[in-house]
Write a protein that holds these residues in place. Structure first.
Motif, PDB file in Angstrom:
ATOM      1  N   THR A 127      31.243  -1.184  -7.980  1.00 26.39           N
ATOM      2  CA  THR A 127      30.581  -2.591  -6.347  1.00 26.39           C
ATOM      3  C   THR A 127      30.227  -1.873  -6.175  1.00 26.39           C
ATOM      4  OG1 THR A 127      32.870  -1.518  -6.203  1.00 26.39           O
ATOM      5  CG2 THR A 127      33.208  -4.077  -7.539  1.00 26.39           C
ATOM      6  N   ALA A 128      30.029  -0.300  -5.615  1.00 31.07           N
ATOM      7  CA  ALA A 128      29.203   0.318  -4.928  1.00 31.07           C
ATOM      8  C   ALA A 128      27.889  -0.157  -5.019  1.00 31.07           C
ATOM      9  CB  ALA A 128      29.299   1.638  -4.902  1.00 31.07           C
ATOM     10  N   LEU A 129      27.116  -0.992  -6.697  1.00 28.17           N
ATOM     11  CA  LEU A 129      26.425  -0.719  -6.934  1.00 28.17           C
ATOM     12  C   LEU A 129      25.945  -2.283  -6.074  1.00 28.17           C
ATOM     13  CD1 LEU A 129      26.116   0.660 -10.663  1.00 28.17           C
ATOM     14  CD2 LEU A 129      24.944   1.828  -8.462  1.00 28.17           C
ATOM     15  N   LEU A 130      26.757  -3.176  -5.901  1.00 27.78           N
ATOM     16  CA  LEU A 130      26.100  -4.719  -5.633  1.00 27.78           C
ATOM     17  C   LEU A 130      26.098  -4.107  -3.602  1.00 27.78           C
ATOM     18  CD1 LEU A 130      28.696  -6.565  -7.590  1.00 27.78           C
ATOM     19  CD2 LEU A 130      26.025  -6.180  -7.841  1.00 27.78           C
ATOM     20  N   GLY A 176      33.363 -13.115   2.652  1.00 32.95           N
ATOM     21  CA  GLY A 176      33.005 -14.432   3.659  1.00 32.95           C
ATOM     22  C   GLY A 176      33.296 -15.750   1.972  1.00 32.95           C
ATOM     23  N   ASP A 177      32.445 -17.059   1.753  1.00 32.70           N
ATOM     24  CA  ASP A 177      32.018 -18.333   1.359  1.00 32.70           C
ATOM     25  C   ASP A 177      31.889 -17.367  -0.393  1.00 32.70           C
ATOM     26  OD1 ASP A 177      31.455 -20.044  -0.340  1.00 32.70           O
ATOM     27  OD2 ASP A 177      31.644 -20.686   1.448  1.00 32.70           O
ATOM     28  N   ASP A 179      28.215 -16.394  -1.424  1.00 30.72           N
ATOM     29  CA  ASP A 179      28.171 -14.857  -2.072  1.00 30.72           C
ATOM     30  C   ASP A 179      27.288 -14.978  -3.929  1.00 30.72           C
ATOM     31  OD1 ASP A 179      29.137 -14.099   0.365  1.00 30.72           O
ATOM     32  OD2 ASP A 179      30.994 -13.631  -0.357  1.00 30.72           O
ATOM     33  N   THR A 180      27.455 -15.662  -4.376  1.00 31.82           N
ATOM     34  CA  THR A 180      27.655 -15.644  -5.693  1.00 31.82           C
ATOM     35  C   THR A 180      25.667 -16.272  -5.852  1.00 31.82           C
ATOM     36  OG1 THR A 180      29.586 -16.291  -6.305  1.00 31.82           O
ATOM     37  CG2 THR A 180      28.000 -16.790  -7.941  1.00 31.82           C
ATOM     38  N   TYR A 217      22.086 -14.923  -7.252  1.00 29.59           N
ATOM     39  CA  TYR A 217      21.133 -14.743  -8.559  1.00 29.59           C
ATOM     40  C   TYR A 217      19.636 -15.613  -7.638  1.00 29.59           C
ATOM     41  CZ  TYR A 217      24.605 -15.701 -11.812  1.00 29.59           C
ATOM     42  OH  TYR A 217      25.263 -15.610 -12.713  1.00 29.59           O
ATOM     43  N   ASP A 218      20.036 -15.591  -6.006  1.00 29.32           N
ATOM     44  CA  ASP A 218      18.282 -16.392  -5.415  1.00 29.32           C
ATOM     45  C   ASP A 218      18.141 -14.611  -5.949  1.00 29.32           C
ATOM     46  OD1 ASP A 218      19.304 -18.517  -4.737  1.00 29.32           O
ATOM     47  OD2 ASP A 218      20.077 -17.740  -2.982  1.00 29.32           O
ATOM     48  N   ASP A 219      18.444 -13.127  -5.119  1.00 24.18           N
ATOM     49  CA  ASP A 219      17.543 -12.298  -5.951  1.00 24.18           C
ATOM     50  C   ASP A 219      17.026 -12.225  -7.046  1.00 24.18           C
ATOM     51  OD1 ASP A 219      17.843 -11.712  -2.978  1.00 24.18           O
ATOM     52  OD2 ASP A 219      19.422 -10.301  -3.475  1.00 24.18           O
TER      53      ASP A 219
END
Length: 101
Positions: A80-83, A88-89, A93-94, A98-100
């Motif tokens: 999780t440290a890699l993310l 929030g929402d 967030d999801t 995917y936008d990136d």
């Protein structure tokens, strides 16, 4: 928690072996882990008492195709440290992930 005494099911050689194996594992667990096991066992017991059958429906073929590998929770923490930090929402967030991409 149900504190009533219920008759124990008939013990066969197979179930006696399972009891010994479970007891061997339980002796190695820390108190917090034992409490978690007790809660799960109580859940299974309540389900069985109410007539619901809990069965593992994993075919032998599926088990061979997708073997389960147990890893410590600390591995997940390091992943999780890699993310990027998110809060929030969950939907937003999801979408941000995917936008990136």
């Amino acid at each position: 928690m149900d504190t009533h005494v219920h008759p124990e099911p008939e013990q066969t050689a197979g179930t006696q072996h399972l009891h010994r194996e479970i007891e061997r594992i339980l002796r190695k667990l820390a108190p917090d882990e034992l409490r978690m096991i007790r809660e799960f066992a109580e859940f299974v017991y309540i389900q069985a008492k109410s007539g619901r059958q809990l069965r593992m429906n994993v075919s032998q073929q599926a088990a061979q195709r997708y073997p389960t590998q147990f890893i410590p929770a600390s591995v997940l923490s390091s992943l999780t440290a890699l993310l990027p930090p998110m809060e929030g929402d969950a939907l937003l967030d999801t979408e941000a992930i995917y936008d990136d991409v």
